[in-house]
Motif scaffolding. Structure first.
Motif: not given
Length: 393
Positions: A46, A53, A57-60, A101, A103, A107-108, A110
């Protein structure tokens, strides 16, 4: 190749936490973690420095992810296959839809790029070729045998997902009409490498499922292990090697277009060039259990590993053998060799642990570190620690 809850690049190591963490809304989810080799720091995947986290909404955070999810990298992207648990071999037949999926490496961005057929189970393998990504799908059912109900698989297909069109097509059936379930062990160029137990008297897996344990163990002593290659362009299967098992353990690994096999009744490691079919003995050594690969090396241990927790590192270019005596610092267990990046190796060299009182331990954190290939080959315990924030895997 085959894939797992972790993967690596030249720059770092990604993994999916094994235990879900509680989020702000009370739900639980696993996290995507990243160990950066340049800074030797572990971070949540993230890039928002103010993020806690603990929200979707957190990419992780991978909310709703299956416990059998898998990650891998390909062509500059990180992929996450959200696949329900494969219940083959159990009496539980379920079909939840698997989704893929993609990304960015941080991580952004996705996005879900493919949904598999709703009644298809996706196996634990992803391979890449010039036409896209390859997966294995199958349908599960149940059947009665003498010893009860067992899960059957049918319509097992190798499929290719074209990432430009987002469409998947079947390459070929993996039901070869021999009553056997061929296992994919990896790939070499545009070939997929398979293996199977070949039982005597043309017995099929259905026949074997009806045996009790003693009869099954007797049968294994009369069986062979057979390796074959499958051409992606034609779907043609060709046997490349076979050996009697005689009830012995055996190992195999693919490295740089060659298949390496060993078994505990011999000290040899056999090399099969998958392009030419040429077979040769790479080397002979007592520690010929092929545990993994690292750059140009096969990482080997003894079949009975209790007598030596070190490694024999075999250079596949020349067959030279180097003994590495390094072990885990706390408990003297085998060093975990995880990944290689240029001339450095990511290893787990220490644990934080709690003794359980019966000669077993609860590992509470795995301590990762980087060591140069030179130091590893010379058994010099010169580790650069990764600053850990999670348990590791």
């Amino acid at each position: 190749g085959l894939f797992n809850r972790y993967c690596s690049t030249e720059d770092g190591f990604y993994y999916l936490t094994e235990e879900d963490s509680e989020l702000a809304d009370g739900s639980y989810a696993p996290h995507l973690m990243y160990m950066d080799y340049a800074t030797c720091q572990e971070v949540y995947l993230c890039s928002d420095s103010s993020c806690k986290h603990n929200t979707e909404d957190c990419t992780s955070v991978l909310s709703g992810a299956s416990s059998d999810g898998r990650i891998f990298t390909w062509d500059g992207y990180l992929y996450f296959l959200d696949r329900p648990i494969d219940t083959s071999g159990t009496t539980n037949v379920q079909a939840e839809q698997a989704e893929l999926y993609r990304m960015n490496m941080d991580g952004s961005g996705r996005e879900r790029i493919y949904s598999f057929e709703s009644d298809a189970t996706v196996e634990d393998v992803a391979l890449s070729g010039k036409d896209g990504l390859y997966f294995v799908t199958k349908k599960l059912g149940t059947s009665e045998s003498g010893s009860g109900t067992y899960t059957t698989t049918s319509d097992r297909q190798l499929i290719c997902l074209n990432l430009k069109t987002g469409k998947a097509k079947s390459v070929c059936s993996l039901d070869f009409g021999d009553g056997m379930t061929w296992e994919i062990i990896g790939s070499a160029g545009e070939k997929i490498i398979l293996k199977v137990y070949q039982y005597p008297d043309n017995m099929t897996e259905k026949d074997v499922a009806a045996l009790d344990e003693n009869n099954y163990l007797d049968l294994l002593k009369k069986s062979r292990i057979v390796y074959a290659s499958l051409e992606l362009s034609t779907g043609e299967k060709t046997q490349v090697y076979s050996q009697p098992t005689e009830g012995n353990s055996y190992t195999e690994k693919i490295l740089d277009g060659c298949l390496y096999v060993s078994n505990e009744s011999s000290q040899d490691i056999i090399k099969i060039d998958l392009a030419t079919g040429e077979k040769s003995t790479l080397c002979s050594l007592e520690s010929n259990y092929i545990y993994g690969t690292l750059g140009d090396y096969l990482c080997c241990t003894r079949y009975d590993s209790t007598s030596d927790s070190g490694y024999s590192l075999v250079n596949v270019k020349n067959g030279d053998i180097t003994h590495c005596s390094l072990t885990n610092q706390s408990l003297g267990w085998q060093l975990d060799l995880i990944a290689i990046a240029k001339d450095r190796v990511l290893v787990v060299y220490d644990y934080e642990y709690a003794p359980l009182g019966d000669d077993s331990y609860d590992i509470t954190r795995y301590q990762y570190g980087l060591i140069s290939m030179d130091d590893l080959l010379n058994s010099v315990p010169n580790y650069t620690p990764i600053q850990m924030i999670e348990k590791g895997i």
